[in-house]
Design a protein around this motif. Sequence first.
Motif, PDB file in Angstrom:
ATOM      1  N   GLU A 479      -0.797   3.824  16.468  1.00 16.60           N
ATOM      2  CA  GLU A 479      -0.994   2.573  15.745  1.00 16.60           C
ATOM      3  C   GLU A 479      -2.011   2.740  14.624  1.00 16.60           C
ATOM      4  OE1 GLU A 479      -0.440  -1.615  14.966  1.00 16.60           O
ATOM      5  OE2 GLU A 479       0.727   0.108  15.644  1.00 16.60           O
ATOM      6  N   GLY A 480      -3.060   3.531  14.875  1.00 16.35           N
ATOM      7  CA  GLY A 480      -4.050   3.762  13.831  1.00 16.35           C
ATOM      8  C   GLY A 480      -3.453   4.434  12.612  1.00 16.35           C
ATOM      9  N   ASN A 481      -2.601   5.422  12.830  1.00 21.30           N
ATOM     10  CA  ASN A 481      -1.953   6.096  11.707  1.00 21.30           C
ATOM     11  C   ASN A 481      -0.973   5.176  10.983  1.00 21.30           C
ATOM     12  OD1 ASN A 481      -3.209   8.641  11.820  1.00 21.30           O
ATOM     13  ND2 ASN A 481      -1.857   9.315  13.471  1.00 21.30           N
ATOM     14  N   ARG A 482      -0.318   4.304  11.741  1.00 21.24           N
ATOM     15  CA  ARG A 482       0.605   3.354  11.105  1.00 21.24           C
ATOM     16  C   ARG A 482      -0.157   2.387  10.201  1.00 21.24           C
ATOM     17  NH1 ARG A 482       2.034  -1.549  10.900  1.00 21.24           N
ATOM     18  NH2 ARG A 482       0.481  -2.187  12.464  1.00 21.24           N
ATOM     19  N   ILE A 483      -1.250   1.808  10.724  1.00 19.76           N
ATOM     20  CA  ILE A 483      -2.046   0.865   9.935  1.00 19.76           C
ATOM     21  C   ILE A 483      -2.625   1.560   8.703  1.00 19.76           C
ATOM     22  CG2 ILE A 483      -4.138  -0.543   9.947  1.00 19.76           C
ATOM     23  CD1 ILE A 483      -3.629  -0.999  12.958  1.00 19.76           C
ATOM     24  N   ALA A 484      -3.142   2.770   8.903  1.00 20.98           N
ATOM     25  CA  ALA A 484      -3.752   3.501   7.787  1.00 20.98           C
ATOM     26  C   ALA A 484      -2.720   3.858   6.730  1.00 20.98           C
ATOM     27  CB  ALA A 484      -4.443   4.752   8.304  1.00 20.98           C
ATOM     28  N   THR A 485      -1.545   4.294   7.162  1.00 19.39           N
ATOM     29  CA  THR A 485      -0.492   4.648   6.200  1.00 19.39           C
ATOM     30  C   THR A 485      -0.125   3.440   5.349  1.00 19.39           C
ATOM     31  OG1 THR A 485       0.411   6.381   7.626  1.00 19.39           O
ATOM     32  CG2 THR A 485       1.877   5.450   5.957  1.00 19.39           C
ATOM     33  N   GLU A 486       0.016   2.303   6.000  1.00 18.09           N
ATOM     34  CA  GLU A 486       0.361   1.079   5.276  1.00 18.09           C
ATOM     35  C   GLU A 486      -0.731   0.715   4.271  1.00 18.09           C
ATOM     36  OE1 GLU A 486       0.427  -3.337   6.863  1.00 18.09           O
ATOM     37  OE2 GLU A 486       2.242  -2.275   7.501  1.00 18.09           O
ATOM     38  N   GLY A 487      -2.002   0.807   4.705  1.00 17.01           N
ATOM     39  CA  GLY A 487      -3.105   0.469   3.817  1.00 17.01           C
ATOM     40  C   GLY A 487      -3.249   1.439   2.661  1.00 17.01           C
ATOM     41  N   ILE A 488      -3.092   2.728   2.935  1.00 22.33           N
ATOM     42  CA  ILE A 488      -3.253   3.749   1.888  1.00 22.33           C
ATOM     43  C   ILE A 488      -2.119   3.675   0.876  1.00 22.33           C
ATOM     44  CG2 ILE A 488      -3.254   6.241   1.463  1.00 22.33           C
ATOM     45  CD1 ILE A 488      -4.752   6.494   4.195  1.00 22.33           C
ATOM     46  N   GLU A 489      -0.885   3.473   1.358  1.00 19.39           N
ATOM     47  CA  GLU A 489       0.233   3.382   0.430  1.00 19.39           C
ATOM     48  C   GLU A 489       0.110   2.143  -0.463  1.00 19.39           C
ATOM     49  OE1 GLU A 489       2.445   5.723  -0.253  1.00 19.39           O
ATOM     50  OE2 GLU A 489       1.267   6.912   1.170  1.00 19.39           O
ATOM     51  N   ALA A 490      -0.417   1.046   0.092  1.00 24.41           N
ATOM     52  CA  ALA A 490      -0.649  -0.147  -0.734  1.00 24.41           C
ATOM     53  C   ALA A 490      -1.707   0.138  -1.795  1.00 24.41           C
ATOM     54  CB  ALA A 490      -1.069  -1.314   0.151  1.00 24.41           C
ATOM     55  N   ALA A 491      -2.757   0.876  -1.401  1.00 28.32           N
ATOM     56  CA  ALA A 491      -3.799   1.246  -2.359  1.00 28.32           C
ATOM     57  C   ALA A 491      -3.237   2.161  -3.443  1.00 28.32           C
ATOM     58  CB  ALA A 491      -4.954   1.930  -1.639  1.00 28.32           C
ATOM     59  N   LEU A 492      -2.411   3.109  -3.048  1.00 29.10           N
ATOM     60  CA  LEU A 492      -1.830   4.038  -4.017  1.00 29.10           C
ATOM     61  C   LEU A 492      -0.913   3.321  -5.006  1.00 29.10           C
ATOM     62  CD1 LEU A 492      -1.022   7.302  -2.014  1.00 29.10           C
ATOM     63  CD2 LEU A 492      -2.579   7.036  -3.951  1.00 29.10           C
ATOM     64  N   ALA A 493      -0.240   2.281  -4.551  1.00 26.10           N
ATOM     65  CA  ALA A 493       0.612   1.525  -5.466  1.00 26.10           C
ATOM     66  C   ALA A 493      -0.235   0.905  -6.576  1.00 26.10           C
ATOM     67  CB  ALA A 493       1.375   0.443  -4.704  1.00 26.10           C
ATOM     68  N   VAL A 494      -1.412   0.372  -6.203  1.00 27.74           N
ATOM     69  CA  VAL A 494      -2.316  -0.201  -7.206  1.00 27.74           C
ATOM     70  C   VAL A 494      -2.862   0.907  -8.112  1.00 27.74           C
ATOM     71  CG1 VAL A 494      -4.479  -1.452  -7.556  1.00 27.74           C
ATOM     72  CG2 VAL A 494      -2.946  -2.110  -5.688  1.00 27.74           C
ATOM     73  N   LEU A 495      -3.299   2.007  -7.513  1.00 32.02           N
ATOM     74  CA  LEU A 495      -3.890   3.092  -8.292  1.00 32.02           C
ATOM     75  C   LEU A 495      -2.877   3.736  -9.229  1.00 32.02           C
ATOM     76  CD1 LEU A 495      -6.036   4.723  -5.465  1.00 32.02           C
ATOM     77  CD2 LEU A 495      -6.861   3.359  -7.382  1.00 32.02           C
ATOM     78  N   THR A 496      -1.646   3.856  -8.772  1.00 35.84           N
ATOM     79  CA  THR A 496      -0.598   4.438  -9.619  1.00 35.84           C
ATOM     80  C   THR A 496      -0.373   3.583 -10.856  1.00 35.84           C
ATOM     81  OG1 THR A 496       0.500   5.468  -7.730  1.00 35.84           O
ATOM     82  CG2 THR A 496       1.818   5.131  -9.703  1.00 35.84           C
ATOM     83  N   GLU A 497      -0.365   2.274 -10.650  1.00 40.06           N
ATOM     84  CA  GLU A 497      -0.148   1.375 -11.783  1.00 40.06           C
ATOM     85  C   GLU A 497      -1.367   1.309 -12.691  1.00 40.06           C
ATOM     86  OE1 GLU A 497       0.868  -3.338 -12.698  1.00 40.06           O
ATOM     87  OE2 GLU A 497       0.956  -2.560 -10.650  1.00 40.06           O
ATOM     88  N   GLU A 498      -2.560   1.139 -12.098  1.00 38.04           N
ATOM     89  CA  GLU A 498      -3.758   0.908 -12.890  1.00 38.04           C
ATOM     90  C   GLU A 498      -4.321   2.190 -13.511  1.00 38.04           C
ATOM     91  OE1 GLU A 498      -5.275  -1.855 -13.721  1.00 38.04           O
ATOM     92  OE2 GLU A 498      -4.058  -3.263 -12.577  1.00 38.04           O
ATOM     93  N   LEU A 499      -4.245   3.302 -12.790  1.00 37.98           N
ATOM     94  CA  LEU A 499      -4.797   4.566 -13.279  1.00 37.98           C
ATOM     95  C   LEU A 499      -3.727   5.456 -13.893  1.00 37.98           C
ATOM     96  CD1 LEU A 499      -7.096   3.504 -11.428  1.00 37.98           C
ATOM     97  CD2 LEU A 499      -7.547   5.865 -10.783  1.00 37.98           C
ATOM     98  N   GLY A 500      -2.453   5.072 -13.733  1.00 45.80           N
ATOM     99  CA  GLY A 500      -1.373   5.880 -14.284  1.00 45.80           C
ATOM    100  C   GLY A 500      -1.196   7.206 -13.574  1.00 45.80           C
ATOM    101  N   LEU A 501      -1.539   7.264 -12.304  1.00 43.82           N
ATOM    102  CA  LEU A 501      -1.475   8.526 -11.558  1.00 43.82           C
ATOM    103  C   LEU A 501      -0.038   8.940 -11.286  1.00 43.82           C
ATOM    104  CD1 LEU A 501      -4.253   8.075  -8.841  1.00 43.82           C
ATOM    105  CD2 LEU A 501      -4.287   9.686 -10.750  1.00 43.82           C
TER     106      LEU A 501
END
Length: 615
Positions: A479-501
Motif C-alpha cells: 500500500e505504501g508503494n501504491r500511495i507513493a507511486t500515485e503521489g510521485i506520478e502526480a508530481a511528475l505531471a506538474v513538473l513535466t508541464e511546468e519545468l518542461g522535463l
Amino acid sequence: MLALAAGAVAWEATARPAPALLLADTNRDGRVNAADSIGRSEWTTDRGAIVVPNLDDDLEACSTVGAEGERLGDDALAACSDGADEVVNGAADLLDMASLQIRPMRGIGDSASASIRVDEASAATARLFVRDGDHYAVLGSDDLVGADRLRGGLNLALEATDIARNETWDGFVDVTLTVRDGRSVQSDRVRVRVAPLLLSHELAPIDRLIVADNGTGVEAAERDGYDPDVGAPPVHDGEEDFRRDLVSGLESAGLDGRLTMYPTGDDRWMRDQFITGYAAMPGPDGVPHTMTVLLRSAVVDPEGSTTEFPLRDAGRPVFSLLRGADTAAVQTYSPDRVGQDEYNALWGSFSSTGNVIVAPPYATGEGSWPAGRILYGSDGGDAAPDPSFVELLEAQGDQEPLAIDTSWLGVGHIDEFLSFTAADNDRGWAAVVADPQLGTALLEGLVDDGLGGQTLVQGLATDPAMTVEEALASPELIEGNRIATEGIEAALAVLTEELGLGEEEIVRVPAVFTELVVDGYPRQKIVANHMPAIVNGVETGTGAFLAIKPHGPLDAAGQDVLANASETAFHAVGARIAWVEAWDYGHAVGTVGGEVHCLTNALRDQSATEPWWRV
C-alpha cells in the motif's frame, strides 16, 4: 522645459539649471548612467539601479545575549543588523548601499533649497545618507539641503533595511529630489530595486557543508561563543561514520576542508533549520557584490511555543553563529500559530525548510527562470508551509514558487522523493526522482533469480529482519508503494508541464515506501521511505551526488541492487554518486527518519553565478 541631453548625463533647462539625481551604477557596470528615452524614474529588466538589503553585520556587533546576559527572544535576536541603525558602519557597510549623486547646481539663488525623500511605501524599509567630508549622516524626510551645498553637488547613499515580504511593498524604492528656488519648483526621480532574495540551487558548488553538533546546546553556544571548525565529538550511533563519509565524498569532488559544525542542542535535522540564498547588486568595477542570506525555518515549536520563543530552537544559530560580514539572516512566521501545539504537531513539519527545494535555471516556451524555480510541498490546505513564509518567497518575484502536493508523505517534505543533479545534457541538470515501481521490480527480479530468501537489508541487524519475499508480500509496503507511486506520478505531471522535463532528463532511482498505520492518528493514507531514500541526497556542484548507502539486497554477483540501479541511472546522464553511511544516524531514527539531504545544509559559492540582472 526639461530635456535629456542625448548621450550625456545631465538634465538641461532653458532657464535655471534643473536638478539631476544620478545613480552611479544605473548601467550596472560601475559607470554613471547615460541618459536615454526610458528615464531613470523607471526600472526594467534591462536597466535600473539595484541595492542589496542591508541585513548583514559587517562589524559583527550584534549581540547574542541581552544587557544582563539573558537570552534574547527570537524576534529580538533577528532584529539586529547593519540596517537597524542610522549609521554607516564602515567601508564594507557602504558597499551594501546604492550610490547616488546630485550634480552641482551653479546658477541657483541663495534662498534655494532641496528635499530628498524616499516614497511613502518605502519609508519603513529605506533611508538616505548624505556625505559630509569623510562621514555620512542620515538624511531625514524633513531635512532640507541649502543652496551652498547644492552648488557643490552631493554624494548620497541609499540603504535598504529589509527585503520585500508580502504584497504591501514591492521592493522598489523611489527617490525624489525637489528643488525650490524662488517661484521655481523642479524635481527629478530615480527608481531603485532592492535585490530579491534568491534561494540557492544545487548546481552552485558547495562552499561549506553544515552538519549538526548534537553535543553543544544552542543557548550555551550563544552565551559562550562557538568554533564551527571544532564542535563537540559525535554523540549518536553512526554519527562518526556519517561525518567521515561526508568528508570523503566532498574530497572526491575536490572540496577539501568544507565540513563545518553547527550547534543544535541535539536536533540533527540540519536542512529543516534554514535554507540558503543570496542577494546581489553591481559592485565596484562592475563586479557583482553578493550577500549570503539565510532564511530561517518558520516551524513553530509544537511543544510549548511562547511569544518570546516561538520557533524551533536550532534555527537560532543562523543569527548567533552565521550572521556576519556579507552574511544576513531573515525570519518570518505567523504569530497566530504560536501556542497551537496540536495543530503544529500535525502540520508544522510542512513549514520546515526541508520542504523547499530549487529547480536549477531553465527555460520553456512558457517562460524562463534564470535563477531557478522554487518548489515546495503543499496541498493548498493544512498540509502547507506557514503562509507568511510562502508570501515572502512569492514577494521576491524572480523564482515563482510552485506548489507540489506532498500531503501523502508522513513528514510532508518534497525532498523525500525529488532532488536535482548536474547532468551532461542541454539543460545541464536532471531531476532525481524516487521510483517505487522500479524498487518493486528489482525485488521481484531477485525472487525470479531464486534470491528472495535473503534479508531486505544487508550488512545491518534490523528488527524484524524481513526477507525480500516477505517485503513483496507486506500489506504496508504494497500500500505504501501504491500511495507513493500515485503521489510521485502526480508530481511528475506538474513538473513535466511546468519545468518542461523530458523522460531523458529524469533520473529514476529505486525506492521502497511503507504505509504509516497509526491508530487514532488524524492523518491517514500517508507513507515514509522504508528503505533509505537515495533521492534525499546533496549535489556538490563539482561532480558528485552525496547519497545514503542503501544496504539493499544482493544480486547473484553480490552487488547491492538498489545501489547498482542508482549508479546506472546517474551514469546515464553523466553524473556520479558518492555513498554516505547514514543508516543509524539518519534513516533509522524515529518513525520516519531522514537521509543525507535532511541531515545537512549547504552554503554555496555564487562567484560563478550569472548575475540575476544580466539574464
